[in-house]
Structures are given as C-alpha cells and as structure tokens.
Design a protein around this motif. Sequence first.
Motif, PDB file in Angstrom:
ATOM      1  N   LEU A 470       0.845  -1.195   0.000  1.00 57.75           N
ATOM      2  CA  LEU A 470       0.000   0.000   0.000  1.00 57.75           C
ATOM      3  C   LEU A 470       0.881   1.245   0.000  1.00 57.75           C
ATOM      4  O   LEU A 470       1.959   1.267   0.615  1.00 57.75           O
ATOM      5  CB  LEU A 470      -0.905   0.012   1.233  1.00 57.75           C
ATOM      6  CG  LEU A 470      -1.883  -1.163   1.374  1.00 57.75           C
ATOM      7  CD1 LEU A 470      -2.689  -1.013   2.667  1.00 57.75           C
ATOM      8  CD2 LEU A 470      -2.818  -1.254   0.185  1.00 57.75           C
ATOM      9  N   ASP A 471       0.419   2.280  -0.675  1.00 55.64           N
ATOM     10  CA  ASP A 471       1.184   3.522  -0.662  1.00 55.64           C
ATOM     11  C   ASP A 471       1.012   4.204   0.694  1.00 55.64           C
ATOM     12  O   ASP A 471       0.075   3.909   1.440  1.00 55.64           O
ATOM     13  CB  ASP A 471       0.742   4.450  -1.801  1.00 55.64           C
ATOM     14  CG  ASP A 471      -0.709   4.875  -1.667  1.00 55.64           C
ATOM     15  OD1 ASP A 471      -1.031   5.617  -0.712  1.00 55.64           O
ATOM     16  OD2 ASP A 471      -1.529   4.472  -2.508  1.00 55.64           O
ATOM     17  N   PRO A 472       1.919   5.109   1.055  1.00 55.07           N
ATOM     18  CA  PRO A 472       1.902   5.723   2.403  1.00 55.07           C
ATOM     19  C   PRO A 472       0.581   6.384   2.765  1.00 55.07           C
ATOM     20  O   PRO A 472       0.149   6.321   3.917  1.00 55.07           O
ATOM     21  CB  PRO A 472       3.034   6.748   2.343  1.00 55.07           C
ATOM     22  CG  PRO A 472       3.974   6.199   1.318  1.00 55.07           C
ATOM     23  CD  PRO A 472       3.105   5.542   0.294  1.00 55.07           C
ATOM     24  N   ALA A 473      -0.082   7.017   1.796  1.00 58.17           N
ATOM     25  CA  ALA A 473      -1.346   7.684   2.103  1.00 58.17           C
ATOM     26  C   ALA A 473      -2.412   6.674   2.506  1.00 58.17           C
ATOM     27  O   ALA A 473      -3.192   6.903   3.443  1.00 58.17           O
ATOM     28  CB  ALA A 473      -1.814   8.488   0.893  1.00 58.17           C
ATOM     29  N   HIS A 474      -2.465   5.527   1.834  1.00 56.93           N
ATOM     30  CA  HIS A 474      -3.450   4.498   2.180  1.00 56.93           C
ATOM     31  C   HIS A 474      -3.117   3.867   3.528  1.00 56.93           C
ATOM     32  O   HIS A 474      -4.033   3.533   4.304  1.00 56.93           O
ATOM     33  CB  HIS A 474      -3.491   3.435   1.090  1.00 56.93           C
ATOM     34  CG  HIS A 474      -4.145   3.901  -0.183  1.00 56.93           C
ATOM     35  ND1 HIS A 474      -4.071   3.217  -1.369  1.00 56.93           N
ATOM     36  CD2 HIS A 474      -4.893   5.013  -0.442  1.00 56.93           C
ATOM     37  CE1 HIS A 474      -4.742   3.873  -2.307  1.00 56.93           C
ATOM     38  NE2 HIS A 474      -5.257   4.966  -1.756  1.00 56.93           N
ATOM     39  N   VAL A 475      -1.834   3.696   3.813  1.00 57.41           N
ATOM     40  CA  VAL A 475      -1.435   3.186   5.130  1.00 57.41           C
ATOM     41  C   VAL A 475      -1.922   4.119   6.225  1.00 57.41           C
ATOM     42  O   VAL A 475      -2.452   3.694   7.252  1.00 57.41           O
ATOM     43  CB  VAL A 475       0.100   3.027   5.197  1.00 57.41           C
ATOM     44  CG1 VAL A 475       0.539   2.662   6.620  1.00 57.41           C
ATOM     45  CG2 VAL A 475       0.569   1.958   4.224  1.00 57.41           C
TER      46      VAL A 475
END
Length: 572
Positions: A470-475
């Motif tokens: 997952l990309d950092p924003a989704h994390v």
Amino acid sequence: MVWNRLSGLLRSHGGVLAAVVGLYGLAALAALAPPWMLGRIIDAVRASAAPERIDTMAVIVVGALVCHAVLTLVSVALSIRFGEAVLAELREGFVRAVLRLPLGTVERAGSGDLMARTGRDVGHLSHTVRHSIPVMVVSGVTVVVIFGALTVLHPVLLLAWLPSAVIVWLSTRWYARRAPGGYLRELDTYSELTQGVTDTVEGAHTLEALGRQDRQRRRTDERIGRAYLAERYTLWLRTVWYPTLEFSYLLPTAVTFLAAAYLHAQGELTVGQIATAVFLTVQVVRPVDLLIDQVDSLMMGFTSLRRLIGVEMVEDPAGRTPSDAPGTPGTVEISGLRFGYTGTEVLHGVDLSLAPGERLAVVGPSGAGKSTLGKLIAGIHTPTSGAVRVGGEDLTGLAPQDRREKAILLSQESHVFRGTVAENLALALDRDEVDRDALWRALAAVDADDWVRSLPDGLDTRVGSGHLALDPAHVQQLALARVVLADPEVLVLDEATSLMDPGSARHLERSLAGVLAGRTVVAIAHRLHTAHDADRVAVVEDGRISELGSHDELLAAGGSYSALWHAWHGDS
C-alpha cells in the motif's frame, strides 16, 4: 525473578522432566552392562570357562547396547519435546511483555536493543533449552549411575577422581564468577552495535547529505572495538578453563589403573574387575566433559534469560483500573507538567485545560516539545512531575487497555501488519468477533472505502510484507480508520496526515472533523491550516506554552503565532 521463572517452568513441566530423567537413568544402567560383562568375560577366559558361558555374556553385551540405543532414542525425543515446550513458553512470555511495554520505554531503549534481545538472546536461550539442558540431564544421570557402579565395584576407586574433582571445582568456580558479567557485557555491546548499524542504515541519506560518513564509520569502528574486547574477554576465560578441564579428565584413568592394580595386589579385585574399573572410568569421562562443557552454554543462556525477563521487569507499572470518581469524558487537565529525557528537561511546568469536544492545535518550532506534550497527553510517557488527567482520571498507572480508552496517539509512523485489510483494522477492537459493517463505516469516515472496495478481495485482500504493498497515504488512512474503531475520549494527532499531499490531507482532516465531533482532539501541526480549523491554538516554545487562544485572537495579538502564520503564507 529469573530463579522464580525457572522454578515455575520446572513445576509446570515437572512430569515430563521426571520421565526424561527416568528414561536416561535406565539408558545409563543399560550402558553399564557392556563394561561389566567385558570384565567378567576376561575373568571367565582366564578361568577357562565353558565357551557357552562366554557366548551368553557376549549376547548380553549386544542386548544391553541395543536396549541402551532404544532408551536413548526415546529419551532424546522426549527431552526435545520438553525443551521445545519450555522455549515456546518463554518466547510467548517475552512477546507478551514486549507488546505490553509502554511506547516511551521502547523508544528510550532503541530498536537495536530490542532486536538483539529478540534475535541473539533468544537464539542463545534456544540453544541452551534445546541442546544444553538435555545434554546436561543425560550427562548428569550417566555420571551418577557410573559412579554408583564404581562404588559397588570398590569404594576406593572413587578416590581416583578426588584430585580431578578439586581441579574441576576450582577452575569452574573461577570461570563461573567471571563469565556472567563478561557475557552480559558482550550482549550489551552487541545491542549497542546493532543499534548503531540500524541508525546508520535508517539515516544513511542524512549522513551523506551532511558529509558525516567518516564520523559515523569511526563511531561504528569504536562499537565494533568494544564488542571485540568484550568477546575476547569471554574467549580468554574459555582458553584458560578448557585446558585445565582436559587435564582433569585424563588424570583419573591413570590413577584408577594404579588404584585398581594395588587393590588386585591386595586380593580385593580380579583382573576382569580391573578392566571393568578402567572401562567405567573411560566411559564416564565423556559425560563429565559434556556436563561441564555445557556450563559455558548455561552461563550464556542464563544471561540471555536475564535480559529477556528483564523486559518483563520493566513492564508498564500499570494494573490500576479507572477509579469511580466522577469525571466528564473528554476533558483534559494538565497541571505543573514537567518531563525530560535522560536528565534533560523538555517541558517546564505546563498548565492546560481542554473542554470535551474541543479541538486544540499545538504549533511551534521544531524541538520545542510539541510531540512530547502529545505523548504525555496520550499516556505514552510518565511525567517527571505534575499530572495529566483525561476524563478526570490520572493516566499514570492505568492499565494499557484503560489508558487507550481514554486517549490514543496517532503519529505519522503507521504500520501495515501482514494479513488482510480487515485484520489490520480489527487490531483496534478488543474482541474476537468483528462487525464488518463497522469496518466499512470506519473506512468511509476517513474516505478510504472506495479504494478498499477496488482491491481484488476487498476487506479480505492480503497486505503487508510479501503481499499487496500500500502507498503511504493508504497506510495512513487505515491507521485513521483504526482510531475511529477504537473510539477514544481524546485523540492526539501528531502529523498523522503528513504523508499525504496537502489537498488530500486537508480533505481527510475535514472529513475526520465531522466523524470526531464531540471528541476532544489535540493536533500537533506543522501545516498551519490545521491551526486555522482548530477551536484554540497553543504555541509551544522552549518547553512552555507561550500563547493560547483562537486563530483570530493570536493573529490579532501579533506574537509568535502571527509571525509563523505570515511566514507560512509568504507574507512580507
């Protein structure tokens, strides 16, 4: 503490241990038959006994060897099961202790120390439990049985071991008095070295940007030097101890032969019994060697166990449940708050009150103490003096679960655990059964439901190491959704949206504002639009709250906040 844990383990696994000792005792008795029969065969040959009698004794020798092999096989299998059960219990206890540690304690210790304990220390302990303890049990029982056989043969034969026993006792005592401290220093230096390597890897770009590679290399060399000296000391102890032991093992064979020959001259022993005595002496050397040799492994394992149990000893001093004293949920009362790291005070007498449902933005220059204040409000750190009360309850000493119900900190450092999206979200819930509709509502609250629905298996999509990345924003959105599920009275946001672009972060914070209506929120902010949306703004400078008021009030005051605001907007 260590001895209490060991005695507890022995009590809980005492039945298996007794069976192991019993089986090894039978195996040791079976091993006595060959040397005993060989001595009788010698006497029988000298007496010109019938061949059938000699053949019978030879069959007994073969049968005893087969019986010894079978009993040893069963004993080893049972001892391995015993070792695995003990090791599993110790590992589970260590993991439980680590997970209960206050975050502040973990931060102060450093990831390198924790890695060393979970890696090197557990490895040493694993070797001790799986290998050393079974070997010591086998060797100990074998030594007792063989010495018993020598006593039956003639008590004087035991005196042959007296000089060796004195040498072994003195040399082992010398070693045992020095080894624990040496191994503790060795493990400590390894923890320091691991922490230094971890810091170097994590901060590699910073070191390169500042041109500090040579300095960091020198510091690493110094740590390696300390680790080398610590390990060289324990190696020196072994190089002194081992040759002394080897001499003490060779001496009894010669002395036994001389003593048995003297007893034969006195008519006390036959030639066959002399052979039996020498065979038994030679046979007991190996288990004595193994028994003493495991002292080194036992010292290392005991030291590792001390370090692992030490984690449990620094558990959160919690256990107190919330009092029944009346308190308004969501209130925050801070009075005379002081806190410092390693003797350096960061916060100096902070006083602050928050009403239920109020949203406070904490701003100020880097290093002023903003994040520290947030961690104290969330109960991660314990104040040096003063108090932090949430909902009328002092957070100091509260059990972790009760503390989480009061306040939760969400920082920019979020983690995705290996598992499904649903399992990652369910971490916030203290129950086994999870309402999937509640998970979807939490995701919708942070604008994450759309992209989760687009995943191959929705909530059941596996993410984390080895699975979907997952990309950092989704994390960060998953971390925010966990907070919605946890439903604390007070939420501390420490740059929780910093990994998103400004537009997405602002949209997310506004959606959270609707979801978190009625909940007290403390936002540690570097993006000043967060302060603009807050009910009040606290400016932290030099460990103190220098300004407190609404956005408009602080702008009109023309102080530090006003300067920050105009600088952020690029005003002249």
